[in-house]
Motif scaffolding. Structure first.
Motif, short mmCIF file in Angstrom:
data_model
loop_
_atom_site.label_atom_id
_atom_site.label_comp_id
_atom_site.label_asym_id
_atom_site.label_seq_id
_atom_site.Cartn_x
_atom_site.Cartn_y
_atom_site.Cartn_z
N GLN A 190 0.83 -1.20 0.00
CA GLN A 190 0.00 0.00 0.00
C GLN A 190 0.86 1.25 0.00
O GLN A 190 1.73 1.43 0.85
N SER A 191 0.60 2.12 -0.96
CA SER A 191 1.22 3.44 -0.99
C SER A 191 0.33 4.40 -0.21
O SER A 191 -0.82 4.65 -0.61
N TRP A 224 1.10 7.68 0.62
CA TRP A 224 1.13 8.98 -0.04
C TRP A 224 2.37 9.10 -0.92
O TRP A 224 3.34 8.38 -0.72
N THR A 225 2.30 9.99 -1.90
CA THR A 225 3.43 10.31 -2.77
C THR A 225 3.54 11.81 -2.92
O THR A 225 2.53 12.49 -3.14
N PHE A 248 8.39 -0.64 -7.01
CA PHE A 248 8.04 0.68 -6.50
C PHE A 248 8.10 1.74 -7.60
O PHE A 248 7.77 2.91 -7.37
N ARG A 274 6.61 1.82 8.06
CA ARG A 274 6.54 2.81 6.98
C ARG A 274 7.92 2.96 6.35
O ARG A 274 8.91 3.26 7.01
N TYR A 279 10.02 5.04 3.60
CA TYR A 279 10.04 6.27 2.81
C TYR A 279 11.11 6.10 1.75
O TYR A 279 12.30 5.99 2.04
N THR A 319 7.75 8.42 -1.89
CA THR A 319 6.54 7.67 -1.54
C THR A 319 6.68 7.04 -0.16
O THR A 319 7.76 6.55 0.19
N CYS A 320 5.59 7.05 0.60
CA CYS A 320 5.52 6.33 1.86
C CYS A 320 4.79 5.01 1.61
O CYS A 320 3.60 5.00 1.25
N TRP A 321 5.51 3.91 1.78
CA TRP A 321 4.95 2.57 1.59
C TRP A 321 4.68 1.93 2.94
O TRP A 321 5.51 1.97 3.84
#
Length: 369
Positions: free
Chosen positions: A10-11, A13-14, A334, A351, A353, A361-363
């Protein structure tokens, strides 16, 4: 570290930055700090993002013009220490700022402040090192090659004459009962007293020409070094903190020019076109050499006591570090394209980064809600 990846990572945010970058990412549970360049490539920029949302909280930018190989972007990783963050650009601009606000506490240019005239085609690359209440940086000044600065004020606590800096980072460790700063200058490996900066010892490698990029690793009371011309070596120390000049173990096949090794138990892992696994209990014997389409000259590795996260070209690999054959137990892309990821990621909880080109992106690496 996860034992496996979610079926669909799940991403969260980017954020798209004005440029791609080489420097690593620094993060804690509130803030993410990353260096890059402005759209016109005239200024260094450091952005602080909200760790939960990716929203930009503040930016620091200043004029920094040069003609470096591989672009002008900051190379070093910002160093978060308490309520401050230390930022270093490729042209030697050093800032200490408030982490929450971005307010500058003090700043200087290492070249002009310490009379550095060394030719650095890749710029300043080593990340600032925190030792107690001091910031340790390599400047390249003949009379101030290694400098300790007070975190609160930026005042010089001590300085040591020496050579031009390497392109790697320093570490601090107690070796041979003596707390010391360890790392490379342009041509040698050395140790410096952590309190006074006095140089304690010097190792000149057998073969010249190492760029000295990989970070040294402490293994119990010994020191692991890996470079492109002299291979991988393990050194021991005497009771007074001096290094024994002859390594106790050597492996001539693992010769990374950029990747830093990591140690899990008695195994050494490092990427140089392959993922190497060496055995510290058998004189650095090669246990395996894993080939994968995503592995090139460089890959960042994050490790715990059972797994490795390896950032390949466009893919993240999860490796079982307890198995000599280093099996890949998880992977996901990614990036939509194969891309060199020279920026070291940051892992905080579950998380990750991770920078891909100009995107950060924060995965989420766990599968729980």
């Amino acid at each position: 570290m996860p034992a496996s990846f979610p079926a669909e990572p799940q991403s969260l945010w980017t954020t798209v930055l004005p440029s791609a970058g080489l420097g690593g990412i620094a993060a804690n549970d509130q803030f993410v700090v990353v260096g890059h360049r402005d759209f016109d490539d005239f200024q260094d920029m450091f952005s602080c993002l909200d760790a939960a949302t990716g929203k930009t909280l503040w930016q620091l930018q200043y004029l920094a013009v040069d003609n470096l190989d591989y672009g002008q972007s900051p190379r070093s990783t910002p160093t978060i220490v308490d309520d401050r963050v230390i930022l270093l650009g490729a042209m030697g601009d050093l800032h200490c700022v408030e982490l929450a606000s971005g307010k500058i506490q003090w700043n200087m240019n290492l070249k002009s402040r310490f009379g550095a005239d060394a030719d650095l085609p890749w710029g300043y690359c080593g990340s600032p090192l925190i030792v107690d209440d001091k910031v340790i940086v390599q400047t390249g000044g003949k009379e101030a090659a290694l400098v300790a600065l007070d975190i609160a004020s930026g005042e010089v606590a001590w300085k040591t004459a020496g050579a031009a800096p390497s392109y790697g980072s320093l570490i601090v460790a107690t070796l041979g009962n003596r707390r010391q700063i360890v790392g490379h200058d342009a041509t040698t490996l050395g140790g410096w007293d952590a309190t006074t900066g006095v140089r304690l010892w010097t190792i000149t490698p057998e073969i010249e020409g190492d760029f000295n990029v990989p970070t040294p690793v402490v293994v119990d009371d010994k020191l692991l070094i890996a470079t492109e011309n002299n291979g991988t070596r393990l050194y021991q120390f005497q009771a007074d903190g001096m290094i024994d000049p002859e390594p106790v173990m050597t492996n001539r096949k693992l010769t990374p020019d950029m990747s830093s090794p990591v140690v899990v138990g008695k195994r050494v892992f490092c990427v140089n076109r392959f993922l190497y696994c060496l055995d510290l209990s058998q004189d650095l014997k090669e246990l395996s050499r894993q080939r994968d389409k995503t592995l090139g000259d460089y890959a960042a590795i994050i490790a715990d006591d059972s797994h490795l996260l390896v950032v390949g070209n466009g893919e993240l690999l999860l490796i079982d570090a307890t198995d000599d054959d280093c099996p890949i137990v998880g992977r996901f892309a990614f990036s939509a394209e194969k891309i060199d990821a020279f920026s070291h990621p940051a892992l905080v909880g579950d998380r990750l980064y991770l920078r891909s080109g100009a995107s950060l992106t924060c995965w989420k690496l766990s599968s729980d809600s």
